[in-house]
Design an enzyme around this catalytic site. Sequence first.
Site, PDB file in Angstrom:
ATOM      1  CG  ASP A  32     -11.623   4.860  15.384  1.00  0.00           C
ATOM      2  OD1 ASP A  32     -12.024   4.362  14.408  1.00  0.00           O
ATOM      3  OD2 ASP A  32     -11.745   4.413  16.493  1.00  0.00           O
ATOM      4  CD  GLU A  52       4.442  -1.317  -0.702  1.00  0.00           C
ATOM      5  OE1 GLU A  52       4.071  -2.090   0.143  1.00  0.00           O
ATOM      6  OE2 GLU A  52       4.296  -0.245  -0.520  1.00  0.00           O
ATOM      7  CD  GLU A  60      10.536  -7.798   8.173  1.00  0.00           C
ATOM      8  OE1 GLU A  60       9.780  -8.677   8.724  1.00  0.00           O
ATOM      9  OE2 GLU A  60      11.710  -7.265   8.878  1.00  0.00           O
ATOM     10  CD  GLU A  75       2.409   2.361  -3.192  1.00  0.00           C
ATOM     11  OE1 GLU A  75       3.164   1.408  -2.546  1.00  0.00           O
ATOM     12  OE2 GLU A  75       2.641   3.403  -3.384  1.00  0.00           O
ATOM     13  N   GLY A  88       0.928  -1.156   0.172  1.00  0.00           N
ATOM     14  CA  GLY A  88       0.076  -0.074   0.012  1.00  0.00           C
ATOM     15  C   GLY A  88       0.956   1.309  -0.026  1.00  0.00           C
TER      16      GLY A  88
END
Length: 179
Positions: A41, A23, A72, A19, A3
Amino acid sequence: MPGGFLNMDEDLADCAKRELEEETGIKNVYLEQLYTFGKHDRDPRERVISVAYYALIPSDRLTLQPASDATEAGWFAYDELPELAFDHREIARTAQERLVAKLDYSTIAFQFLPKQFTLSELQDVYEIIRSEPVDKRNFRKWITARNLIEATGNERRNGSHRPAQLFRTKRPGRVEIIR
């Protein structure tokens, strides 16, 4: 989950493709918008709205080439996901639920398979996504009755069993509604 942030002059789908490639090194695969996640939130650092996509990758293209900011990166079974940031577990759950639903009315399962596959491999896709076994005889009747696949005339031997017949989808590279 790969992302990143949308560039000001970039379309959403182009950003998702960029992306994913940056990645993971993966490109030219089926990509579909999943959902927009926007709880106020969801990221404690700041207000973030995420438009999530999912990519479906054939099993013969599962080699990752992570970028330096994604060292990772790895493949994980859905029920063995590592600790995920923010609401990313909810995003994974939403994607899994969407895939389960689409199995019944689309050809989405074929996106996980190489160009030639056995009926057992196709059944494995259904069982993995659904997280439950599927009756072999009923599955084979159901899939052949849909007229979505055709025999290639080739076989593959796995172990000491007799060779398995290889199939291909009649309309590769497309996800179609089949109801």
